[in-house]
Motif scaffolding. Structure first.
Motif, PDB file in Angstrom:
ATOM      1  N   PHE A 106      49.391  50.593  53.987  1.00 54.70           N
ATOM      2  CA  PHE A 106      48.222  51.404  53.664  1.00 54.70           C
ATOM      3  C   PHE A 106      47.358  50.689  52.644  1.00 54.70           C
ATOM      4  O   PHE A 106      47.857  50.026  51.744  1.00 54.70           O
ATOM      5  CB  PHE A 106      48.643  52.779  53.168  1.00 54.70           C
ATOM      6  N   LYS A 107      46.048  50.869  52.828  1.00 60.45           N
ATOM      7  CA  LYS A 107      45.109  50.179  51.949  1.00 60.45           C
ATOM      8  C   LYS A 107      44.598  51.137  50.883  1.00 60.45           C
ATOM      9  O   LYS A 107      44.838  52.322  50.943  1.00 60.45           O
ATOM     10  CB  LYS A 107      43.934  49.660  52.766  1.00 60.45           C
ATOM     11  N   GLY A 108      43.896  50.589  49.949  1.00 58.25           N
ATOM     12  CA  GLY A 108      43.159  51.451  49.032  1.00 58.25           C
ATOM     13  C   GLY A 108      43.809  51.706  47.693  1.00 58.25           C
ATOM     14  O   GLY A 108      43.489  52.670  47.033  1.00 58.25           O
ATOM     15  N   ILE A 109      44.768  50.865  47.286  1.00 57.96           N
ATOM     16  CA  ILE A 109      45.248  50.997  45.908  1.00 57.96           C
ATOM     17  C   ILE A 109      44.944  49.688  45.192  1.00 57.96           C
ATOM     18  O   ILE A 109      45.817  48.866  44.954  1.00 57.96           O
ATOM     19  CB  ILE A 109      46.759  51.323  45.832  1.00 57.96           C
ATOM     20  N   PRO A 110      43.677  49.458  44.874  1.00 61.53           N
ATOM     21  CA  PRO A 110      43.323  48.200  44.244  1.00 61.53           C
ATOM     22  C   PRO A 110      43.699  48.193  42.761  1.00 61.53           C
ATOM     23  O   PRO A 110      43.840  49.243  42.153  1.00 61.53           O
ATOM     24  CB  PRO A 110      41.804  48.158  44.385  1.00 61.53           C
ATOM     25  N   ALA A 111      43.857  47.003  42.203  1.00 59.67           N
ATOM     26  CA  ALA A 111      43.956  46.881  40.750  1.00 59.67           C
ATOM     27  C   ALA A 111      42.529  46.696  40.242  1.00 59.67           C
ATOM     28  O   ALA A 111      41.718  46.030  40.885  1.00 59.67           O
ATOM     29  CB  ALA A 111      44.816  45.681  40.403  1.00 59.67           C
ATOM     30  N   PHE A 112      42.225  47.337  39.122  1.00 59.30           N
ATOM     31  CA  PHE A 112      40.908  47.162  38.515  1.00 59.30           C
ATOM     32  C   PHE A 112      41.047  46.176  37.358  1.00 59.30           C
ATOM     33  O   PHE A 112      42.141  46.005  36.827  1.00 59.30           O
ATOM     34  CB  PHE A 112      40.396  48.494  37.964  1.00 59.30           C
ATOM     35  N   SER A 113      39.930  45.581  36.983  1.00 60.63           N
ATOM     36  CA  SER A 113      40.021  44.659  35.865  1.00 60.63           C
ATOM     37  C   SER A 113      40.427  45.400  34.597  1.00 60.63           C
ATOM     38  O   SER A 113      39.820  46.400  34.242  1.00 60.63           O
ATOM     39  CB  SER A 113      38.671  43.988  35.618  1.00 60.63           C
ATOM     40  N   HIS A 130      35.245  39.015  41.913  1.00 60.01           N
ATOM     41  CA  HIS A 130      35.350  40.460  42.170  1.00 60.01           C
ATOM     42  C   HIS A 130      36.064  41.165  41.018  1.00 60.01           C
ATOM     43  O   HIS A 130      36.980  40.602  40.426  1.00 60.01           O
ATOM     44  CB  HIS A 130      36.143  40.719  43.455  1.00 60.01           C
ATOM     45  N   PHE A 131      35.652  42.422  40.770  1.00 56.44           N
ATOM     46  CA  PHE A 131      36.263  43.171  39.662  1.00 56.44           C
ATOM     47  C   PHE A 131      37.481  43.996  40.077  1.00 56.44           C
ATOM     48  O   PHE A 131      38.109  44.639  39.255  1.00 56.44           O
ATOM     49  CB  PHE A 131      35.233  44.072  38.976  1.00 56.44           C
ATOM     50  N   THR A 132      37.769  44.051  41.362  1.00 55.22           N
ATOM     51  CA  THR A 132      39.012  44.714  41.783  1.00 55.22           C
ATOM     52  C   THR A 132      39.765  43.758  42.700  1.00 55.22           C
ATOM     53  O   THR A 132      39.172  42.854  43.286  1.00 55.22           O
ATOM     54  CB  THR A 132      38.757  46.027  42.556  1.00 55.22           C
ATOM     55  N   SER A 133      41.063  44.005  42.832  1.00 49.87           N
ATOM     56  CA  SER A 133      41.894  43.066  43.588  1.00 49.87           C
ATOM     57  C   SER A 133      41.721  43.216  45.094  1.00 49.87           C
ATOM     58  O   SER A 133      42.158  42.382  45.855  1.00 49.87           O
ATOM     59  CB  SER A 133      43.359  43.275  43.218  1.00 49.87           C
ATOM     60  N   GLU A 134      41.128  44.332  45.523  1.00 55.85           N
ATOM     61  CA  GLU A 134      40.890  44.510  46.962  1.00 55.85           C
ATOM     62  C   GLU A 134      39.413  44.397  47.227  1.00 55.85           C
ATOM     63  O   GLU A 134      38.634  45.165  46.677  1.00 55.85           O
ATOM     64  CB  GLU A 134      41.342  45.920  47.388  1.00 55.85           C
TER      65      GLU A 134
END
Ligand code: G4P
Length: 528
Positions: A384-391, A523-527
């Motif tokens: 499943f997608k959509g759990i990015p890490a934020f800076s 990019h500021f998020t990992s996804e």
């Protein structure tokens, strides 16, 4: 009940707000209506108070409470309601972002006097990006606050929402008379002394009846008629499909503390809020009605007992029926696992369950197999997608303060990062480890937990960084990327997944770097 009926009756949502707007109070009142608790004050306040920075016992106590209130489930009018707790404290914002990946809708609570506050803006932005259906609850109408129309404007402008009021206050603060429920065409009169019982409301199919003047007084009756006329002219008509698509947001007014306007909110919520929705995975979209079980981990909570290092992984069921003692595939580890005592949550208790359905959250005991974002299936390879890490916003070098305990330290750091407490980066140049967090509070939490749960000691060293950017070159081989790597080598690191990141000391540096190396995207998020 059939599987489809079980799925259709579930409503899984989060309540988001700036601290102190009334999220805890509203949650408690919703539980009261669901008959899940009998008295106000039963839900412990899950607020991380400012004093917690220097009070570790307080942090521990808060952690205990937050396990208990992570999921609050109850039945109301044939519906099964799952409320997922979202910490309001900004240092735990990432926790809230992740929880938002597991909800099907949200209720946003706004304080009538303070209006739209910073934390609300950030959280609503994430909801809008994901097109999550939103209901707005404007709280504390028993107090003097902003004019209702001004507030609606503010919500539209600051939160970028397209609102339509489904209830409207008559008076405010000292002069607060009640609320006209546009959704049900009912008038509810406010009785400030009566905080516990549910007021029934007087039905008004025709707002022009003189009875209204008798009940609320001539002036208020006239004002209300004018206001309703204005609402009719200015705001879009409520349309459930638009709400479900995230294009229209109904607004309710009330006072959670006084138990006022909450039932109206809940009654409308169960009618309009979505049941579990399809979710995007890397290979396809998974529909909740599919018979095979899929789910993902959105939160991990360490056990409160430091002697046992087991943890509770919170899994949102996306499709199928989750069964106890059944083999499931842990996709990332390619490992079959079964769970003898999955926990379900009811009110503020947890209990072992045999079956859970889409929309439900199960708590799985874990000895270190899970990390946030992990997927469970019946054998299909999908993530499943959509759990990015934020800076992160705060950075420090982490050093081992007890050379005899380096293994414990490594394991402790590893597991705390899996829980999502903070992010770890390893510098390319010298292998030094850098911890990045959203708030300063986490550094103290990490230090304390490493010592008490893993017997390891760490010290920190300041590192003056502003943000990390995930680096995505258009072409790994081109000269520009090679040049970027050479010039910036002191600032390059790997995140926990091995992805390349650039540590930047200011927004200016990011801008300059981006313009000098346009083919190397930051990019500021990992996804992305
Ligand atoms: P939060 O979870 O969003 O942080 O807010 P919480 O529910 O804890 O509410 C924050 C404060 O606002 C609490 O007061 C609560 O009693 C009060 N409050 C909530 N709803 C209403 C309302 O409708 N009207 C009024 N007047 N106040 C409301 P506190 O003094 O900070 O805490 P406590 O000692 O009452 O727990």
């Amino acid at each position: 009940m059939t599987f489809i009926e079980e799925l259709k009756r579930r409503r899984t949502f989060g309540i988001i707000s700036h601290p102190d707007a009334g999220k805890t109070t509203l949650t408690e009142k919703l539980l009261l209506f669901g008959g899940a608790i009998n008295e106000a004050g039963a839900v412990k306040n899950n607020k991380i108070k400012k004093s917690a920075t220097s009070d570790f016992m307080e942090i521990e106590r808060q952690r205990g409470i937050s396990v208990a209130t992570s999921v609050l489930a109850f039945n109301y009018k044939e519906k099964k309601i799952n409320i997922l707790d979202t910490p309001g404290h900004k240092d735990f914002a990432e926790d809230t972002f992740r929880t938002l990946t597991a909800v099907d809708s949200v209720i946003v609570v706004i304080d009538v006097a303070k209006g739209v506050e910073e934390q609300t803006e950030k959280l609503v932005k994430v909801c809008r990006m994901r097109k999550i259906p939103i209901i707005v609850f404007i709280n504390k109408l028993d107090r003097e606050g902003k004019d209702a129309f001004d507030l609606l404007d503010e919500v539209e402008q600051k939160l970028g929402l397209r609102v339509t009021p489904l209830s409207f206050p008559i008076g405010m603060g000292y002069d607060f008379k009640g609320i006209y429920n546009i959704w049900e065409q009912k008038l509810n009169l406010f009785d400030g002394d009566n905080k516990q019982t549910i007021s029934e409301g007087v039905e008004f199919k025709d707002i022009n009846t003189p009875e209204l003047d008798e009940i609320v007084g001539k002036k208020h009756a006239e004002d209300l008629r004018e206001e309703l006329e204005l609402i009719d002219e200015v705001y879009p008509k409520f349309d459930k499909d638009e709400y479900l698509k995230g294009d229209l947001q109904p607004v309710f007014f009330g006072s959670a503390l006084n138990n006022f306007g909450v039932k109206e909110l809940l009654d409308c919520f169960i009618e309009i809020a979505p049941h579990p929705q399809p979710k995007q995975a890397d290979t396809r979209i998974v529909k909740p009605e599919e018979p095979k079980m899929t789910g993902f981990v959105f939160k991990i909570h360490a056990n409160m007992d430091p002697k046992h290092r087991d943890r509770l992984a919170f899994v949102k069921i996306v499709s199928g029926t989750f069964k106890r003692n059944t083999n499931y595939l842990h996709v990332r580890l390619n490992k079959k696992m079964k769970f003898a005592s999955p926990n379900a949550f009811f009110a503020e208790k947890k209990q072992i369950v045999d079956e859970s359905f889409p929309g439900d959250i199960v708590g799985l005991h874990d000895t270190g197999n899970f990390k946030i974002g992990d997927t469970l299936t019946e054998g299909e390879i999908l993530n499943f997608k959509g759990i990015p890490a934020f800076s992160p916003e705060h950075f420090r070098y982490i050093n081992n303060a007890d050379p005899m305990k380096s293994k414990q330290l490594a394991k402790g750091i590893d597991q705390l990062m899996d829980e999502g407490v903070a992010q770890l980066f390893t510098l390319n140049l010298n292998g030094r480890k850098v911890i990045g967090t959203v708030g300063a509070l986490q550094f103290e939490v990490i230090q304390y937990r490493l010592e008490h749960e893993y017997g390891a000691k760490c010290t920190y060293e300041n590192l003056n960084m502003h943000k990390v950017c995930w680096v995505a070159p258009e072409d790994e081989k081109n000269a520009e990327f090679q040049d970027f790597k050479r010039v910036k080598q002191r600032y390059l690191a790997k995140d926990k997944e091995g992805k390349l990141v650039f540590l930047a000391d200011s927004d200016f540096t990011i801008q300059m770097t981006q313009s000098k190396y346009p083919s190397v995207k930051l990019h500021f998020t990992s996804e992305f």
